[in-house]
Write a protein that holds these residues in place. Structure first.
Motif, PDB file in Angstrom:
ATOM      1  N   TYR A 145       0.128  -7.965   7.972  1.00 22.91           N
ATOM      2  CA  TYR A 145       0.189  -7.690   6.531  1.00 22.91           C
ATOM      3  C   TYR A 145       0.715  -6.289   6.249  1.00 22.91           C
ATOM      4  CZ  TYR A 145      -2.797 -11.793   6.130  1.00 22.91           C
ATOM      5  OH  TYR A 145      -3.310 -13.049   6.217  1.00 22.91           O
ATOM      6  N   THR A 146       0.684  -5.427   7.263  1.00 24.17           N
ATOM      7  CA  THR A 146       1.169  -4.064   7.035  1.00 24.17           C
ATOM      8  C   THR A 146       2.635  -3.907   7.449  1.00 24.17           C
ATOM      9  OG1 THR A 146       0.420  -3.214   9.193  1.00 24.17           O
ATOM     10  CG2 THR A 146      -1.175  -3.172   7.401  1.00 24.17           C
ATOM     11  N   PHE A 147       3.241  -5.001   7.951  1.00 25.94           N
ATOM     12  CA  PHE A 147       4.671  -4.932   8.315  1.00 25.94           C
ATOM     13  C   PHE A 147       5.530  -4.523   7.127  1.00 25.94           C
ATOM     14  CE2 PHE A 147       4.769  -8.186  12.097  1.00 25.94           C
ATOM     15  CZ  PHE A 147       3.970  -7.320  12.834  1.00 25.94           C
ATOM     16  N   SER A 148       5.117  -4.944   5.926  1.00 26.89           N
ATOM     17  CA  SER A 148       5.944  -4.691   4.748  1.00 26.89           C
ATOM     18  C   SER A 148       5.606  -3.363   4.069  1.00 26.89           C
ATOM     19  CB  SER A 148       5.778  -5.841   3.750  1.00 26.89           C
ATOM     20  OG  SER A 148       4.408  -5.957   3.393  1.00 26.89           O
ATOM     21  N   VAL A 149       4.650  -2.631   4.624  1.00 28.41           N
ATOM     22  CA  VAL A 149       4.334  -1.320   4.046  1.00 28.41           C
ATOM     23  C   VAL A 149       5.532  -0.401   4.282  1.00 28.41           C
ATOM     24  CG1 VAL A 149       2.804   0.690   4.179  1.00 28.41           C
ATOM     25  CG2 VAL A 149       1.855  -1.625   4.416  1.00 28.41           C
ATOM     26  N   ASN A 150       6.026   0.218   3.218  1.00 29.91           N
ATOM     27  CA  ASN A 150       7.252   1.017   3.373  1.00 29.91           C
ATOM     28  C   ASN A 150       7.004   2.309   4.157  1.00 29.91           C
ATOM     29  OD1 ASN A 150       6.260   3.005   1.634  1.00 29.91           O
ATOM     30  ND2 ASN A 150       7.088   1.977  -0.177  1.00 29.91           N
ATOM     31  N   LYS A 151       8.090   2.982   4.504  1.00 27.88           N
ATOM     32  CA  LYS A 151       8.001   4.186   5.323  1.00 27.88           C
ATOM     33  C   LYS A 151       7.082   5.227   4.680  1.00 27.88           C
ATOM     34  CE  LYS A 151      12.477   4.135   7.769  1.00 27.88           C
ATOM     35  NZ  LYS A 151      12.237   4.619   9.121  1.00 27.88           N
ATOM     36  N   TYR A 152       7.257   5.403   3.389  1.00 32.44           N
ATOM     37  CA  TYR A 152       6.501   6.430   2.666  1.00 32.44           C
ATOM     38  C   TYR A 152       4.994   6.167   2.756  1.00 32.44           C
ATOM     39  CZ  TYR A 152       5.065   9.211  -1.422  1.00 32.44           C
ATOM     40  OH  TYR A 152       4.459  10.097  -2.260  1.00 32.44           O
ATOM     41  N   GLN A 153       4.610   4.928   2.495  1.00 32.08           N
ATOM     42  CA  GLN A 153       3.183   4.587   2.539  1.00 32.08           C
ATOM     43  C   GLN A 153       2.662   4.544   3.974  1.00 32.08           C
ATOM     44  OE1 GLN A 153       1.027   4.539   0.209  1.00 32.08           O
ATOM     45  NE2 GLN A 153       2.311   4.477  -1.636  1.00 32.08           N
ATOM     46  N   THR A 154       3.524   4.180   4.915  1.00 35.20           N
ATOM     47  CA  THR A 154       3.121   4.176   6.328  1.00 35.20           C
ATOM     48  C   THR A 154       2.789   5.595   6.769  1.00 35.20           C
ATOM     49  OG1 THR A 154       4.465   2.237   6.808  1.00 35.20           O
ATOM     50  CG2 THR A 154       3.896   3.648   8.683  1.00 35.20           C
ATOM     51  N   ALA A 155       3.661   6.528   6.391  1.00 42.81           N
ATOM     52  CA  ALA A 155       3.441   7.935   6.735  1.00 42.81           C
ATOM     53  C   ALA A 155       2.174   8.455   6.054  1.00 42.81           C
ATOM     54  CB  ALA A 155       4.652   8.764   6.317  1.00 42.81           C
ATOM     55  N   ALA A 156       2.046   8.159   4.759  1.00 45.78           N
ATOM     56  CA  ALA A 156       0.883   8.650   4.009  1.00 45.78           C
ATOM     57  C   ALA A 156      -0.419   8.095   4.592  1.00 45.78           C
ATOM     58  CB  ALA A 156       1.012   8.271   2.536  1.00 45.78           C
ATOM     59  N   GLY A 157      -0.376   6.829   5.012  1.00 46.91           N
ATOM     60  CA  GLY A 157      -1.563   6.210   5.612  1.00 46.91           C
ATOM     61  C   GLY A 157      -1.938   6.897   6.914  1.00 46.91           C
ATOM     62  N   ALA A 158      -0.942   7.178   7.742  1.00 50.35           N
ATOM     63  CA  ALA A 158      -1.211   7.844   9.027  1.00 50.35           C
ATOM     64  C   ALA A 158      -1.826   9.217   8.799  1.00 50.35           C
ATOM     65  CB  ALA A 158       0.088   7.962   9.833  1.00 50.35           C
ATOM     66  N   VAL A 159      -1.281   9.946   7.813  1.00 40.16           N
ATOM     67  CA  VAL A 159      -1.837  11.276   7.508  1.00 40.16           C
ATOM     68  C   VAL A 159      -3.270  11.151   7.006  1.00 40.16           C
ATOM     69  CG1 VAL A 159      -1.619  13.317   6.052  1.00 40.16           C
ATOM     70  CG2 VAL A 159       0.438  12.241   6.993  1.00 40.16           C
ATOM     71  N   ASP A 160      -3.521  10.153   6.187  1.00 40.50           N
ATOM     72  CA  ASP A 160      -4.871   9.954   5.657  1.00 40.50           C
ATOM     73  C   ASP A 160      -5.863   9.720   6.808  1.00 40.50           C
ATOM     74  OD1 ASP A 160      -6.883   9.694   3.792  1.00 40.50           O
ATOM     75  OD2 ASP A 160      -6.327   7.682   3.144  1.00 40.50           O
ATOM     76  N   ILE A 161      -5.483   8.868   7.757  1.00 40.14           N
ATOM     77  CA  ILE A 161      -6.364   8.591   8.909  1.00 40.14           C
ATOM     78  C   ILE A 161      -6.612   9.891   9.694  1.00 40.14           C
ATOM     79  CG2 ILE A 161      -6.647   7.284  11.047  1.00 40.14           C
ATOM     80  CD1 ILE A 161      -4.529   5.285   9.853  1.00 40.14           C
ATOM     81  N   MET A 162      -5.529  10.618   9.966  1.00 43.63           N
ATOM     82  CA  MET A 162      -5.686  11.873  10.716  1.00 43.63           C
ATOM     83  C   MET A 162      -6.558  12.856   9.950  1.00 43.63           C
ATOM     84  SD  MET A 162      -1.856  12.299  12.356  1.00 43.63           S
ATOM     85  CE  MET A 162      -2.219  13.849  13.194  1.00 43.63           C
ATOM     86  N   SER A 163      -6.394  12.885   8.641  1.00 44.38           N
ATOM     87  CA  SER A 163      -7.197  13.804   7.827  1.00 44.38           C
ATOM     88  C   SER A 163      -8.676  13.433   7.891  1.00 44.38           C
ATOM     89  CB  SER A 163      -6.700  13.797   6.383  1.00 44.38           C
ATOM     90  OG  SER A 163      -7.526  14.609   5.581  1.00 44.38           O
ATOM     91  N   HIS A 164      -8.978  12.130   7.865  1.00 42.30           N
ATOM     92  CA  HIS A 164     -10.389  11.725   8.006  1.00 42.30           C
ATOM     93  C   HIS A 164     -10.970  12.253   9.305  1.00 42.30           C
ATOM     94  CE1 HIS A 164      -9.463   8.084   5.230  1.00 42.30           C
ATOM     95  NE2 HIS A 164      -9.736   9.173   4.554  1.00 42.30           N
ATOM     96  N   LEU A 165     -10.160  12.211  10.348  1.00 40.92           N
ATOM     97  CA  LEU A 165     -10.627  12.714  11.642  1.00 40.92           C
ATOM     98  C   LEU A 165     -10.757  14.237  11.621  1.00 40.92           C
ATOM     99  CD1 LEU A 165      -8.533  10.217  13.735  1.00 40.92           C
ATOM    100  CD2 LEU A 165     -11.029  10.309  13.689  1.00 40.92           C
ATOM    101  N   PHE A 166      -9.770  14.928  11.053  1.00 38.30           N
ATOM    102  CA  PHE A 166      -9.851  16.393  10.966  1.00 38.30           C
ATOM    103  C   PHE A 166     -11.105  16.828  10.193  1.00 38.30           C
ATOM    104  CE2 PHE A 166      -4.925  16.579  11.058  1.00 38.30           C
ATOM    105  CZ  PHE A 166      -4.921  16.697  12.443  1.00 38.30           C
ATOM    106  N   GLU A 167     -11.400  16.113   9.107  1.00 31.25           N
ATOM    107  CA  GLU A 167     -12.534  16.511   8.261  1.00 31.25           C
ATOM    108  C   GLU A 167     -13.856  16.444   9.038  1.00 31.25           C
ATOM    109  OE1 GLU A 167     -11.980  17.791   5.435  1.00 31.25           O
ATOM    110  OE2 GLU A 167     -10.626  16.634   4.143  1.00 31.25           O
ATOM    111  N   GLN A 168     -13.887  15.570  10.058  1.00 31.26           N
ATOM    112  CA  GLN A 168     -15.111  15.423  10.853  1.00 31.26           C
ATOM    113  C   GLN A 168     -15.040  16.269  12.124  1.00 31.26           C
ATOM    114  OE1 GLN A 168     -16.337  10.977  10.761  1.00 31.26           O
ATOM    115  NE2 GLN A 168     -14.185  10.991  10.197  1.00 31.26           N
ATOM    116  N   TYR A 169     -13.831  16.420  12.653  1.00 33.45           N
ATOM    117  CA  TYR A 169     -13.624  17.134  13.921  1.00 33.45           C
ATOM    118  C   TYR A 169     -13.817  18.630  13.728  1.00 33.45           C
ATOM    119  CZ  TYR A 169     -11.029  18.302  18.264  1.00 33.45           C
ATOM    120  OH  TYR A 169     -10.642  18.760  19.505  1.00 33.45           O
TER     121      TYR A 169
END
Lengths: 390, 390
Positions: B182-206
């Motif tokens: 279902y995420t195959f159709s997520v565009n480049k912009y949202q794919t990048a933003a999603g990856a940053v969001d995940i990393m940020s969740h980890l940074f906020e805890q790390y």
């Protein structure tokens, strides 16, 4: 990544003093319970009194069964199930290590099962036949098996000289209390064996022909590093809370489904070989694993899987090098030396085991076909690994 | 390790085709549901038809509410709650990304709550007032927020120009279907933003002053490495199943409690600052985070916490060096370059934001006191970080 269902509902109450919640947690599920434990150690250290106090405060009726063995026997399971049926008990609360929790799962299953769980589940592996069970809960006193968050159980049948496992989603504990202070009194020998057991659970999942499982491997490397960092600290200073806590939580996370969910394959050959050893000689599981693991690694290492060992060397031990096989051999030696540093011996001879039952064990280990996935081990392979470990 | 309760009951059905189980899973909890989704994308890609088909096969009655915004509005929550009450609906099924799931949680809470959740939960943070809610379930179409396995919700109130979060154990989804296709159709912009969001969740805890949390840090490093490895692959090749799968599962594990359980502190200042940006400018959350994170790192770095950055440099990026501050600065630059490689801009100016509302945002971000733990940020600190990011 392989399709998977991840469903780990065990409520974990982690930390010093969490036992004070046991009555309230039990009350959510039951008013009459079987309290299951091993020898008298929980009476000596005061845990028994605390558990009784907090259960009684919530008016929980308690029937007790003690004397669970380190390799829990099917006879104890049958005795427990008889008690549960006779007294209409509604939950089995295990206070102890993995053996006690495994036994509790056997009792919880046998109580609601019309056939014989030894025959149908342990021997014939017809896990689907088990459709209901009493709820299980645990208060963990030894970090090793991960039984506190999963549906696995390993039981022993001394008449048949067999130690066999089964698992079912419905046997995952409804709650588990993990208080690292309960493991302060675990002696050096059991602390070392527990650490090896945890690492072995990770190796069994980490080393596989699975070409993918990137995320799972990275998490397992983190858990391996945690055990490698803290096991020597707990070994030297048994009341170091942080060491005991990290090891305890690493143990649960290493075998609750987190590290295997999505993997295409796992191995488990070393565990199956070790089950033969402890069925025949009643040795400590983690010690058997510590002896066998490096020999298994040496035996299965080949050019198809050397990259797995390199990954382990790089990411867990910081061992690098140009020649993959040299790196692999170095990290296998490093693993053995780490076990040795915890006074885990290197050979079966060291623990008084000779080759007289090797053929029996190799036959029994492979009775359902080859074991493992890194390399499929047949009778002759198992015999060879046992002989290497002599 | 700090005492904790780990209780993550969401049943995750992960992988290609798992939507076929949606009817059976819903049936365990409800026979009449609210089906909640955003715009028409699930109609275009066929997911809507599949969901309806599998729900109908199990005779589930469906009331629909669509049009959930990327920053879900409290008005939509109220509208959904009215529908649930009017039709006696028994579960809210969100089909979409984190916004839709967050909105579903708001609806599930508001339906059973007599007061106003915006005022009591979002603004006044009286989370304990929420004692019951409809069950929530999700079919995830965007990997980013982790909402599919936790009890968090972030809602927006356009009249008050506020974006505020709340959380409750009872809002954790009963099941979530995670199908990477279902995420195959997520565009480049949202794919990048999603990856940053995940990393940020980890940074906020790390990144926290927590001196312990060894195990948690090692797991987070594994998850960070997973996102860093696969985000560029998914960005370049949106239909790479393994990249999408690893990112999706990393996203869930980064914010379901696994990485924070046992930690003495976490930070979350960057998220609080970003919520001000997206409340005022309706920008994509992950883009705001990607801009702010490196500036936050530069601002908070000091001799008390430099070891955290060194650990991050060593274990995630393999950056080593003799001078701790140089290593720290190198890894901050590396982090910014990584975001840039996914076409995430480096400044607020790049996304058309000027300094005109900085004072408002700094006031609002710190209205309940200083934010963050690595360094407690007051009004002037937030203003400074926003100005650095200009």
């Amino acid at each position: 990544m392989k399709n998977f269902i991840y469903d780990v509902p065990t409520r974990v109450l982690f930390g010093d003093g969490q036992v004070s919640n046991v009555g309230k947690e039990v009350k959510k599920h039951a008013s009459k319970i079987l309290l299951l434990y091993g020898k008298n150690s929980i009476k000596k250290n005061g845990l028994y009194d605390e558990v009784i106090k907090f259960l009684t405060e919530e008016n929980i009726e308690i029937i007790e069964l003690s004397g669970v063995d380190p390799n829990p026997r099917i006879e104890t399971v049958r005795e427990g199930a008889d008690l549960c049926r006779k007294h209409n008990l509604e939950l089995v609360l295990a206070v102890g290590g993995g053996s006690t929790i495994d036994c509790a799962k056997g009792i919880a299953a046998q109580t609601k099962y019309h056939g014989d769980i030894w025959k149908d589940l342990c021997v014939d592996k017809k896990f689907n036949l088990l459709t209901e069970a009493l709820p299980v809960a645990s208060i963990l006193t030894l970090a090793a098996t991960g039984s506190e968050m999963n549906g696995n159980s390993v039981l022993s049948n001394s008449k048949e000289n067999l130690k066999l496992g089964f698992n079912s989603y419905i046997l995952r504990p409804v709650f588990s209390i993990l208080d690292p202070t309960y493991t302060f009194s675990v002696n050096k020998y059991q602390t070392a064996a527990g650490a090896v057991d945890i690492m072995s659970h990770l190796f069994e999942q980490y080393f596989s022909p699975d070409k993918k499982g990137y995320l799972q491997s990275r998490i397992m490397e983190g858990l391996l590093k945690t055990v490698i960092h803290y096991a020597p600290i707990a070994y030297e200073n048994p009341t170091n809370y942080d060491a005991r806590a990290n090891i305890m939580w690493a143990s649960s996370l290493s075998l609750n489904g987190l590290t295997s969910a999505g993997k295409e394959s796992t191995d488990w050959a070393t565990h199956q070989m070790e089950h033969e050893l402890s069925a025949k000689y009643d040795i400590t599981h983690g010690v058997g694993l510590g002896i066998l693991t490096p020999y298994w690694m040496e035996y299965v290492l080949d050019k198809e899987n050397v990259h797995r060992f390199v990954e382990y060397a790089n990411n867990v031990w910081g061992i690098f090098g140009d020649d993959d096989f040299q790196v692999a051999k170095k990290v296998i030696t490093k693993t053995r030396e780490f076990f040795n540093s915890l006074d885990i011996p290197s050979t079966l001879t060291d623990i008084g085991i000779d080759s007289s039952k090797f053929e029996d064990m190799a036959t029994s280990a492979t009775r359902l076909g080859p074991i493992g996935t890194m390399k499929k081990l047949e009778y002759k392979d198992v015999l060879e690994i046992l002989t290497m470990a002599l």
